[in-house]
Design an enzyme around this catalytic site. Structure first.
Site, short mmCIF file in Angstrom:
data_model
loop_
_atom_site.label_atom_id
_atom_site.label_comp_id
_atom_site.label_asym_id
_atom_site.label_seq_id
_atom_site.Cartn_x
_atom_site.Cartn_y
_atom_site.Cartn_z
N TRP A 149 1.06 -1.27 0.16
CA TRP A 149 -0.23 -0.47 0.13
C TRP A 149 0.58 1.34 0.39
O TRP A 149 0.34 2.84 0.06
CB TRP A 149 -0.27 0.37 1.38
CG TRP A 149 0.00 -0.33 3.01
CD1 TRP A 149 0.04 -1.54 3.12
CD2 TRP A 149 0.90 0.34 3.05
NE1 TRP A 149 0.88 -1.63 4.63
CE2 TRP A 149 1.22 -1.12 4.29
CE3 TRP A 149 1.20 1.51 3.65
CZ2 TRP A 149 2.55 -0.32 4.95
CZ3 TRP A 149 1.80 2.14 4.47
CH2 TRP A 149 2.76 1.44 4.94
N SER A 227 6.20 -7.38 2.63
CA SER A 227 7.55 -7.27 3.83
C SER A 227 8.19 -9.31 3.58
O SER A 227 7.49 -9.63 2.78
CB SER A 227 6.03 -7.76 4.80
OG SER A 227 5.52 -8.97 5.27
N GLU A 248 10.94 -8.42 -4.03
CA GLU A 248 10.76 -7.30 -3.54
C GLU A 248 10.67 -7.02 -1.45
O GLU A 248 9.07 -6.49 -1.30
CB GLU A 248 10.27 -5.88 -4.53
CG GLU A 248 11.06 -6.04 -5.59
CD GLU A 248 12.51 -6.21 -5.78
OE1 GLU A 248 13.06 -5.76 -5.19
OE2 GLU A 248 13.27 -6.55 -7.40
N CYS A 282 9.81 1.45 1.71
CA CYS A 282 11.86 -0.13 1.96
C CYS A 282 12.64 0.59 1.52
O CYS A 282 13.46 0.13 1.99
CB CYS A 282 10.96 -0.60 0.70
SG CYS A 282 11.60 -0.28 -0.92
N GLU A 382 12.57 -3.37 11.15
CA GLU A 382 11.84 -2.43 9.93
C GLU A 382 11.14 -1.18 10.73
O GLU A 382 9.92 -1.93 11.14
CB GLU A 382 11.20 -3.20 8.52
CG GLU A 382 11.26 -1.97 7.58
CD GLU A 382 10.41 -3.48 6.51
OE1 GLU A 382 9.83 -3.95 6.61
OE2 GLU A 382 11.11 -2.41 5.57
P1 NAP Z 1 2.61 -6.97 3.61
O1 NAP Z 1 1.87 -6.99 4.43
O2 NAP Z 1 3.90 -8.33 3.27
O3 NAP Z 1 1.57 -7.30 2.22
C1 NAP Z 1 1.68 -7.16 0.86
C2 NAP Z 1 0.48 -7.79 -0.21
O4 NAP Z 1 1.08 -9.32 0.42
C3 NAP Z 1 -0.66 -7.28 0.61
O5 NAP Z 1 -1.34 -7.56 -1.05
C4 NAP Z 1 -1.19 -7.83 1.36
O6 NAP Z 1 -2.87 -7.64 1.71
C5 NAP Z 1 -0.16 -9.79 0.78
N1 NAP Z 1 -0.25 -10.45 2.31
C6 NAP Z 1 -0.65 -10.82 3.13
N2 NAP Z 1 -0.48 -11.93 3.70
C7 NAP Z 1 -0.58 -12.44 2.88
C8 NAP Z 1 0.05 -13.86 2.24
N3 NAP Z 1 -0.07 -14.83 3.04
N4 NAP Z 1 -0.40 -14.27 0.88
C9 NAP Z 1 -0.47 -13.41 -0.33
N5 NAP Z 1 -0.35 -12.38 -0.31
C10 NAP Z 1 -0.02 -12.08 1.46
O7 NAP Z 1 3.30 -5.95 3.08
P2 NAP Z 1 2.58 -4.55 3.97
O8 NAP Z 1 2.52 -3.73 4.97
O9 NAP Z 1 1.50 -4.11 2.59
O10 NAP Z 1 4.20 -3.24 2.53
C11 NAP Z 1 4.94 -2.91 3.44
C12 NAP Z 1 6.22 -3.67 2.91
O11 NAP Z 1 6.59 -4.08 1.91
C13 NAP Z 1 7.55 -3.50 4.07
O12 NAP Z 1 7.77 -5.19 4.74
C14 NAP Z 1 8.22 -2.52 2.71
O13 NAP Z 1 9.36 -2.35 3.03
C15 NAP Z 1 7.77 -3.75 2.17
N6 NAP Z 1 8.00 -3.19 0.30
C16 NAP Z 1 9.71 -3.49 -0.31
C17 NAP Z 1 9.36 -2.62 -0.83
C18 NAP Z 1 10.48 -2.89 -2.39
O14 NAP Z 1 10.83 -3.14 -3.17
N7 NAP Z 1 11.43 -4.29 -1.12
C19 NAP Z 1 8.59 -1.77 -1.49
C20 NAP Z 1 7.83 -1.39 -1.29
C21 NAP Z 1 7.22 -2.15 0.01
P3 NAP Z 1 -3.98 -7.16 2.79
O15 NAP Z 1 -3.02 -5.77 1.90
O16 NAP Z 1 -5.03 -7.96 1.82
O17 NAP Z 1 -2.82 -7.95 3.88
MG MG Z 2 0.87 -5.88 6.16
#
Ligand code: NAP
Ligand code: MG
Length: 480
Positions: A149, A227, A248, A282, A382
């Site tokens: 998001w 994450s 990523e 990130c 993080e």
């Molecule tokens: P997240 O909790 O890992 O969620 C990311 C996506 O995965 C969301 O669409 C989420 O859906 C979905 N998801 C959650 N649990 C899942 C599962 N068990 N199976 C399949 N999909 C699942 O991450 P976030 O809180 O949205 O974003 C923050 C994280 O993203 C941070 O750790 C950040 O560092 C990382 N990030 C990395 C980059 C990069 O390029 N390296 C860029 C931006 C962000 P829901 O929303 O419905 O839970």
């Molecule tokens: Mg999350």
């Protein structure tokens, strides 16, 4: 209109029952929209649509696919204010930055529309003159794109640009916090005439429906940004079908400020990269290591710049630099990190609490901690929030040791004017992206990926496109 899923060219709105979920504005805490939720059957329909559409879409030339992307880019550009507004309402970033994100999305599609023309393949000479190897690229197949998001449209576009250019079709799962901007984005693609089934959009909690999407054998690649914790689970699930993936993931990025750095610039760049988007990036700077001789001067400048940032609801006030955090859990996490650090001896030199009068909304002041060490959560976990720890070092070797003291390896930043120090740091920092004397580690036409726990695979640049292609090597006898 923007609260709908898209399956095989048909838009599906809320059901009006308890199964609908809500979207909250983090600046006001008001629930302002309802969205439908997919179940396993809906996911299967979306995957089927992508699978059927794959044959026709992958059969087009790069130029034909590129033309659709160019048209979509122009529509996205025209709707940048509408989509930008949705991003701000969903996740809180200042409207100017949200609109900038949408403009960037249009540019990304244009970039990939052209980059498709440069997927050449190769001809490789054999050990014998009678043979040749030809290397040809094919699209991998239907892709599941799972998006976070924090940059809901930019991160979706990286995947869409690469996948569609390569000839793949998509099932997109946006984060539950930001479904509406994703829907408005997909509408730009359908309005550009992209055939039914080429892109599909499903809503629902990732932890519940992710498994249906990832374990479906018709999905040939999972493109995930999010994450590290969730990324590792997804990679495990991909293994059972040998599904290709890109991941990523999270980061915990260091900045090293050398003795010769331009302190004014170092402090400005550090302010931007530590606090922009409320630190929900990130590649945000989470830890700053400063040469002891300039530690106090640098810290004073950083403090004054952080305190000059204007916090507020950008849909009500002009000139806002920082909006609210995107959700309550994120806010609670950084408060815990600050409490942990203070308990272990850290000093909060600015911030550490909500702005005065911010009774509603997930607002928080940009926060700087000194007297920190690596026992504290803030220096190893993080944060994904507007907090940064500053620590002195004496030698470049010590700075590298501290910077690399993490399992993450996404980005590292250097501020210095000592040529040899810069080269030493570039060589020794463990990170997929290093930014020298600037705060922007990622750029559209160069590969972007993390080392270690920060991921596997690349986005941006030609490498981002190659991730959606598979290779056929043909060894030909070319003469008798
Ligand atoms: P997240 O909790 O890992 O969620 C990311 C996506 O995965 C969301 O669409 C989420 O859906 C979905 N998801 C959650 N649990 C899942 C599962 N068990 N199976 C399949 N999909 C699942 O991450 P976030 O809180 O949205 O974003 C923050 C994280 O993203 C941070 O750790 C950040 O560092 C990382 N990030 C990395 C980059 C990069 O390029 N390296 C860029 C931006 C962000 P829901 O929303 O419905 O839970
Ligand atoms: Mg999350």
């Amino acid at each position: 209109m923007n609260n709908m899923m898209l399956i095989n060219g048909k838009w599906i709105g809320p059901t009006g029952t308890d199964s609908d979920s809500t979207v909250t504005n983090p600046a006001t805490e008001e629930e302002f929209e309802k969205i439908p939720q997919a179940d396993g059957e809906t996911i299967s329909k979306a995957v089927e649509a992508a699978n059927i559409a794959f044959k026709k879409w992958s059969g087009l030339s790069y130029t034909e696919r590129g033309n659709y992307l160019k048209k979509a880019a122009s529509i996205i550009y025209d709707r940048k204010i509408e989509i930008g507004r949705l991003i701000t309402m969903e996740m809180g970033k200042p409207i100017a930055e949200a609109i900038g994100e949408v403009e960037k999305a249009a540019k990304i599609l244009l970039y990939y529309a052209e980059e498709g023309e440069r997927v050449y393949g190769r001809i490789i000479a054999d050990q014998s003159r009678s043979f040749q190897s030809h290397v040809i690229y094919y699209p991998v197949g239907p892709v599941a794109a799972i998006i976070p998001w924090n940059y809901p449209i930019e991160l979706l576009t990286w995947k869409t640009g690469g996948a569609l250019t390569a000839g793949c079709t998509m099932v997109i799962k946006p984060a539950s916090i930001t479904p509406l901007s994703a829907s408005a984005f997909c509408r730009c693609l359908t309005d550009a005439g992209i055939p039914d089934g080429v892109i599909n959009l499903v809503y629902g909690r990732g932890s519940v429906l992710g498994k249906y999407l990832i374990s479906d054998k018709r999905i040939k690649k999972v493109a995930f940004t999010g994450s590290t914790e969730v990324g590792k689970k997804i990679i495990e699930q991909c293994a059972s079908n040998m599904t290709k993936y890109s991941a990523e993931l999270g980061g915990h990025c260091p900045l090293i400020v050398g003795e010769t750095a331009d302190l004014e610039k170092a402090a400005s760049d550090a302010t931007r990269r530590s606090f922009r988007n409320m630190g929900q990036i990130c590649i945000a700077i989470n830890r700053i290591y400063v040469h002891r001789s300039i530690h106090d001067k640098f810290t004073a400048k950083l403090k004054s710049k952080a305190e000059s940032l204007i916090i507020g609801d950008s849909l009500k006030t002009n000139g806002v630099n920082l909006g609210p955090m995107s959700d309550k859990n994120g806010l609670e996490k950084i408060i815990k990190q600050i409490e942990d650090a203070v308990e272990k001896g850290a000093t909060v030199i600015t911030g550490g609490n909500k702005p005065d009068g911010a009774n509603k909304g997930f607002f928080f002041k940009p926060t700087i901690l000194t007297n920190v060490n690596h026992e504290m959560l803030i220096m190893k976990e993080e944060s994904f929030g507007p907090i940064v720890g500053v620590m002195p070092f004496d030698t470049a070797e010590e700075a590298v040791k501290l910077a690399n003291d993490t399992n993450y390896g996404l980005a590292a930043y250097i501020q210095s004017n000592d040529y040899y120090e810069i080269e030493y740091l570039i060589e020794n920092l463990s990170a997929g992206n290093v930014a020298v004397n600037n705060p922007d580690a990622g750029v559209m036409n160069a590969p972007y990926g993390g080392w270690g726990d920060s991921g596997n695979g690349y986005e941006h640049g030609p490498e981002g496109l190659l991730g959606y292609l598979k290779i056929k090597q043909i060894r030909k006898k070319i003469c008798k």
